[in-house]
Design a protein around this motif. Structure first.
Motif, PDB file in Angstrom:
ATOM      1  N   THR A 146      -7.493   6.806   1.381  1.00 54.58           N
ATOM      2  CA  THR A 146      -8.311   5.184   1.421  1.00 54.58           C
ATOM      3  C   THR A 146      -9.793   5.347   2.477  1.00 54.58           C
ATOM      4  OG1 THR A 146      -6.080   4.520   1.009  1.00 54.58           O
ATOM      5  CG2 THR A 146      -8.088   2.953   2.156  1.00 54.58           C
ATOM      6  N   SER A 147      -9.472   6.067   3.618  1.00 50.33           N
ATOM      7  CA  SER A 147     -10.711   5.911   4.650  1.00 50.33           C
ATOM      8  C   SER A 147     -11.753   6.965   3.885  1.00 50.33           C
ATOM      9  CB  SER A 147     -10.096   6.636   5.905  1.00 50.33           C
ATOM     10  OG  SER A 147      -9.602   7.989   5.989  1.00 50.33           O
ATOM     11  N   PHE A 185       0.672  -1.006   0.217  1.00 54.07           N
ATOM     12  CA  PHE A 185      -0.034  -0.134  -0.083  1.00 54.07           C
ATOM     13  C   PHE A 185       0.879   1.399   0.087  1.00 54.07           C
ATOM     14  CE2 PHE A 185      -2.348   3.411   2.522  1.00 54.07           C
ATOM     15  CZ  PHE A 185      -3.243   3.656   1.659  1.00 54.07           C
ATOM     16  N   TYR A 186       1.901   1.271   0.978  1.00 52.60           N
ATOM     17  CA  TYR A 186       2.599   2.477   1.028  1.00 52.60           C
ATOM     18  C   TYR A 186       3.824   2.513  -0.148  1.00 52.60           C
ATOM     19  CZ  TYR A 186       0.566   3.511   5.531  1.00 52.60           C
ATOM     20  OH  TYR A 186      -0.583   3.999   6.418  1.00 52.60           O
ATOM     21  N   THR A 233     -13.678   4.750   1.536  1.00 58.69           N
ATOM     22  CA  THR A 233     -14.508   4.013   2.311  1.00 58.69           C
ATOM     23  C   THR A 233     -15.575   4.444   2.528  1.00 58.69           C
ATOM     24  OG1 THR A 233     -12.195   2.617   2.811  1.00 58.69           O
ATOM     25  CG2 THR A 233     -14.541   2.028   3.977  1.00 58.69           C
ATOM     26  N   ALA A 274       2.297   9.354   3.515  1.00 63.84           N
ATOM     27  CA  ALA A 274       1.675   8.234   4.188  1.00 63.84           C
ATOM     28  C   ALA A 274       0.281   8.533   4.572  1.00 63.84           C
ATOM     29  CB  ALA A 274       2.412   7.530   5.140  1.00 63.84           C
ATOM     30  N   ARG A 275       0.360   9.711   5.237  1.00 64.82           N
ATOM     31  CA  ARG A 275      -1.108  10.125   5.943  1.00 64.82           C
ATOM     32  C   ARG A 275      -1.953  10.628   4.808  1.00 64.82           C
ATOM     33  NH1 ARG A 275       1.075  14.516   8.278  1.00 64.82           N
ATOM     34  NH2 ARG A 275       1.702  13.253  10.161  1.00 64.82           N
ATOM     35  N   GLN A 276      -1.521  11.116   3.820  1.00 56.92           N
ATOM     36  CA  GLN A 276      -2.263  11.401   2.671  1.00 56.92           C
ATOM     37  C   GLN A 276      -2.939  10.076   2.019  1.00 56.92           C
ATOM     38  OE1 GLN A 276       0.133  13.716   0.037  1.00 56.92           O
ATOM     39  NE2 GLN A 276      -0.187  15.550   0.828  1.00 56.92           N
ATOM     40  N   ALA A 277      -2.164   9.202   1.985  1.00 59.59           N
ATOM     41  CA  ALA A 277      -2.582   7.966   1.366  1.00 59.59           C
ATOM     42  C   ALA A 277      -3.582   7.257   2.178  1.00 59.59           C
ATOM     43  CB  ALA A 277      -1.500   6.906   1.192  1.00 59.59           C
ATOM     44  N   SER A 278      -3.231   7.070   3.411  1.00 60.51           N
ATOM     45  CA  SER A 278      -4.382   6.754   4.584  1.00 60.51           C
ATOM     46  C   SER A 278      -5.678   7.608   4.481  1.00 60.51           C
ATOM     47  CB  SER A 278      -3.670   6.718   5.959  1.00 60.51           C
ATOM     48  OG  SER A 278      -2.637   5.905   6.032  1.00 60.51           O
ATOM     49  N   THR A 279      -5.386   8.831   4.421  1.00 62.51           N
ATOM     50  CA  THR A 279      -6.578   9.641   4.408  1.00 62.51           C
ATOM     51  C   THR A 279      -7.608   9.373   3.298  1.00 62.51           C
ATOM     52  OG1 THR A 279      -5.371  11.277   5.558  1.00 62.51           O
ATOM     53  CG2 THR A 279      -7.551  11.974   4.483  1.00 62.51           C
ATOM     54  N   ARG A 331       6.117  11.050   5.959  1.00 64.42           N
ATOM     55  CA  ARG A 331       4.971  10.765   6.750  1.00 64.42           C
ATOM     56  C   ARG A 331       3.630  11.572   6.123  1.00 64.42           C
ATOM     57  NH1 ARG A 331       8.657  12.262  10.838  1.00 64.42           N
ATOM     58  NH2 ARG A 331       8.246  14.502  10.647  1.00 64.42           N
TER      59      ARG A 331
END
Length: 101
Positions: free
Chosen positions: A91-92, A56-57, A95, A84-89, A81
């Motif tokens: 995705t959520s 993912f990252y 969702t 990674a934060r943008q990618a996680s955000t 960071r």
């Protein structure tokens, strides 16, 4: 099981070969990602980067120009960071958006 890391002559990405993949005669000459059937092309993230941060990252970093392990070592931790934060955000957010439809 035996492993061997090779670099693609086209994209420069590291590919980790496993077991019988390490015995190919093609390894003695020019080698590229397309010669590895499970990879097929230079599109997938670098295997070493994927091993370090996960697929993912690794994909998120690649979209931001951090393609190889050396790119990670040269990156500013703050930038890593943020990516990674943008990618996680994203995705959520995807969702939440798809589950509310």
């Amino acid at each position: 099981s035996k492993t061997l890391t090779v670099l693609c002559d086209l994209c420069g990405k590291a590919r980790i070969l496993y077991g019988s993949e390490t015995e190919s005669e093609a390894l003695s000459g020019q080698w590229d990602c397309s010669m590895l059937s499970r990879i097929g092309s230079c599109e997938k993230p670098d295997d070493e980067v994927t091993a370090i941060v996960g697929e993912f990252y690794a994909s998120a970093f690649a979209r931001n120009g951090l393609v190889k392990r050396i790119d990670l070592t040269r990156a500013v931790p703050f930038d890593l960071r943020n990516i990674a934060r943008q990618a996680s955000t994203s995705t959520s957010t995807s969702t939440v958006t798809s589950s509310s439809s």
